[in-house]
Design an enzyme around this catalytic site. Structure first.
Site, PDB file in Angstrom:
ATOM      1  N   ILE A   1     -23.050 -23.155  -6.699  1.00 54.68           N
ATOM      2  CA  ILE A   1     -23.538 -22.688  -8.125  1.00 54.68           C
ATOM      3  C   ILE A   1     -23.788 -21.345  -8.548  1.00 54.68           C
ATOM      4  O   ILE A   1     -23.872 -20.858  -9.690  1.00 54.68           O
ATOM      5  CB  ILE A   1     -24.801 -23.527  -8.415  1.00 54.68           C
ATOM      6  CG1 ILE A   1     -26.091 -23.274  -7.698  1.00 54.68           C
ATOM      7  CG2 ILE A   1     -24.544 -25.124  -8.568  1.00 54.68           C
ATOM      8  CD1 ILE A   1     -27.242 -23.887  -8.298  1.00 54.68           C
ATOM      9  N   CYS A   2     -23.673 -20.535  -7.496  1.00 60.13           N
ATOM     10  CA  CYS A   2     -24.053 -19.087  -7.766  1.00 60.13           C
ATOM     11  C   CYS A   2     -22.930 -18.416  -8.776  1.00 60.13           C
ATOM     12  O   CYS A   2     -23.119 -17.624  -9.642  1.00 60.13           O
ATOM     13  CB  CYS A   2     -23.950 -17.991  -6.560  1.00 60.13           C
ATOM     14  SG  CYS A   2     -25.717 -18.363  -5.805  1.00 60.13           S
TER      15      CYS A   2
END
Length: 196
Positions: free
Chosen positions: A49-50
């Site tokens: 998700i970064c």
């Protein structure tokens, strides 16, 4: 977690990447003169998700620039890992097209000084022991032109941030600076709860 509100943002000098180029000895104090700063920490390059957060910040990059805000990202990965990630397309999990700098906190000192380093380090029988993974939580700091921290938010690694809320915080602080008026709950720039 350290409460850094109202305190001078810790300085750092570290390598990083910007626009597909490695930058050596990025000096935070010298780079941010006469600008507001969003300094954000994220756990890892090449994670699930970064990249969504980094791309979300990029989508609003012009909005930050309009507000005279510089965006700077930090993780505990090396500048070479940042560079490799920047060369990969968004659809393939990369961050190609990110315009703001990403700083390497390979020594973990920046994350530690900002109170966002996960895991623990301690000495036991003359051995340095690490308990848990030494990566950054999702920390975010809004820093004014005098390098004073005016807002901090620290999330677990599993929870991303809301870019609209970051912009609201910036607008509220700049409104306060301009008019000297407090911003009540749910204040929004140009909203009905705004006197100007």
């Amino acid at each position: 977690m350290n409460n850094l509100i109202g305190k001078k943002a810790p300085n750092f000098i570290a390598n990083g990447v910007t626009k597909n180029k490695i930058i050596k000895n990025f000096n935070f104090k010298k780079q941010i003169k006469n600008k507001y700063i969003i300094l954000f920490f994220y756990p890892k390059d090449f994670s699930l998700i970064c990249p969504t957060e980094l791309h979300a910040l990029q989508e609003f990059y012009e909005e930050f620039k309009i507000r005279n805000v510089e965006v700077i990202g930090v993780s505990t990965d090396s500048e070479y890992t940042h560079l490799a990630w920047e060369k990969i397309k968004k659809e393939d999990g990369g961050i190609m097209g990110i315009e703001y700098p990403l700083i390497s906190d390979i020594n973990k000192t920046i994350s530690y000084n900002y109170g966002v380093l996960s895991g623990e380090l301690f000495i036991e029988e003359n051995e340095l022991i690490a308990k848990g993974e030494l990566i950054s939580y999702r920390g975010l700091f809004f820093i004014d032109k005098e390098r004073i921290i005016r807002h901090q938010l620290i999330n677990d690694v599993h929870i991303d941030r809301n870019i609209n809320e970051i912009l609201r915080i910036i607008d509220a602080w700049q409104y306060y600076e301009k008019y000297g008026e407090l911003c009540p709950a749910n204040w929004n720039k140009g909203g009905s709860n705004n006197n100007k």
